[in-house]
Design a protein around this motif. Structure first.
Motif, PDB file in Angstrom:
ATOM      1  N   ILE A 260       0.555  -1.121  -0.164  1.00 47.56           N
ATOM      2  CA  ILE A 260       0.173   0.010  -0.079  1.00 47.56           C
ATOM      3  C   ILE A 260       0.891   1.211   0.115  1.00 47.56           C
ATOM      4  O   ILE A 260       0.506   2.206  -0.686  1.00 47.56           O
ATOM      5  N   ASN A 261       1.918   1.259   0.718  1.00 47.80           N
ATOM      6  CA  ASN A 261       2.653   2.552   0.905  1.00 47.80           C
ATOM      7  C   ASN A 261       3.206   2.893  -0.458  1.00 47.80           C
ATOM      8  O   ASN A 261       3.949   4.092  -0.546  1.00 47.80           O
ATOM      9  N   GLY A 262       3.474   2.032  -1.371  1.00 48.70           N
ATOM     10  CA  GLY A 262       4.043   2.092  -2.726  1.00 48.70           C
ATOM     11  C   GLY A 262       3.209   2.604  -3.761  1.00 48.70           C
ATOM     12  O   GLY A 262       3.495   2.959  -4.873  1.00 48.70           O
ATOM     13  N   ILE A 263       2.101   2.599  -3.327  1.00 48.25           N
ATOM     14  CA  ILE A 263       0.869   3.205  -4.370  1.00 48.25           C
ATOM     15  C   ILE A 263       0.660   4.627  -4.430  1.00 48.25           C
ATOM     16  O   ILE A 263       0.710   5.432  -3.547  1.00 48.25           O
ATOM     17  N   GLU A 264       1.041   5.278  -5.599  1.00 45.42           N
ATOM     18  CA  GLU A 264       1.088   6.711  -5.525  1.00 45.42           C
ATOM     19  C   GLU A 264      -0.224   7.370  -5.883  1.00 45.42           C
ATOM     20  O   GLU A 264      -0.338   8.581  -5.547  1.00 45.42           O
TER      21      GLU A 264
END
Length: 299
Positions: A260-264
């Motif tokens: 999730i933290n890598g979704i821009e």
């Protein structure tokens, strides 16, 4: 058939090209196994074979070529095409030693001169077209080309197979379209997708995850993959989440760290958090659980 002693002799020479080790739990569909078997048979008969591997990120394109080499006991070499900035890198470079300059043959040349070896051109469309043009003669029926730097005609050894992987789509920066001349040289194409849910869960379990937690992660991944605006959660990302969980992270923290933290895109990030929240409020997830309709207005 190419004698085994010929392969051993070639691979034990200067710049030895080794058979790669296997990878735990790597899944190959029965259809692709048959395709790979036919490729190996053609190679054994001395036919020239080039195959392009396509598929979404993290589905195992690079690993497939490596696994092919392991399955059929072939010496294997991998070229990271994005690192090539000029055509001469294919063949070698000048080296300075004790005040003297000498020319060192590239490992790529050692590999393609090794009988029945496998060379992977990884992310082939990250190399500039001019860089790729330098090896067109090695990829077609000629299987050879003259090198001024080496001072001889490079000839691809009998039974050598070229695989190439490609990343396609607007999400990939720094890539170039393959021109028709190059693409036409890869006469076979293998398309990969993510493993079926059961097979993907088994992969996570082989890496040490419990059955229940593996089922949760696979449900979460397929929820996002099949959403109205799909998010391509890769098997690689699920393995990272598995590592986090094995290190005592919570389900939420593991999924946020790996996926999730890598979704821009903020809307897609919100959708992912909604899917995760649904999992957290349902501690028991059966293998045949239907995928929840994420990204739609359900009233």
């Amino acid at each position: 058939m190419i004698p085994n002693d010929e392969r051993i002799l070639a691979s034990s020479a200067d710049g030895a090209i080794a058979v790669p080790p296997g990878e735990t739990g790597f899944w190959i569909s029965s259809q692709n196994r048959e395709r790979l078997s036919r490729i190996a048979s053609r190679s054994e008969r001395g036919e020239w074979v080039n195959a392009l591997i396509r598929g979404p990120k993290g589905c195992g394109k690079t690993t497939l070529a490596r696994e092919f080499a392991r399955m059929f006991q072939r010496p294997y070499h991998e070229v990271h095409c994005g690192a090539f900035v000029d055509a001469e890198q294919w063949f070698g470079k000048d080296r300075l030693s004790n005040g003297e300059t000498w020319y060192r043959k590239a490992r790529f040349v050692h590999a393609i001169e090794t009988p029945c070896s496998v060379t992977l051109l990884d992310e082939i469309n990250r190399a500039h077209p001019e860089v790729l043009n330098a090896i067109l003669g090695l990829l077609d029926w000629r299987r050879s080309m003259w090198s001024d730097d080496l001072g001889y005609k490079i000839t691809v050894a009998r039974g050598v197979i070229f695989f190439a992987t490609i990343n396609e789509g607007d999400d990939y920066y720094g890539t170039n379209p393959l021109d028709s001349a190059l693409r036409d040289r890869f006469t076979r194409t293998i398309r990969l997708s993510y493993p079926p849910r059961g097979a993907e869960a088994e992969i996570l379990q082989k890496y040490g995850l419990s059955k229940d937690m593996a089922s949760k992660l696979i449900l979460f991944a397929n929820t996002l993959r099949k959403a109205t605006n799909p998010i391509p959660v890769s098997t690689r990302q699920l393995l990272v989440a598995t590592e986090e969980l094995k290190d005592k992270a919570s389900l939420r923290d593991a999924v946020e760290t790996a996926i999730i933290n890598g979704i821009e895109d903020t809307s897609m990030e919100k959708m992912s958090l909604e899917a995760l929240q649904w999992l957290e409020t349902n501690p028991y997830v059966e293998d045949d659980q239907e995928i929840i309709p994420v990204g739609e207005n359900n009233g």
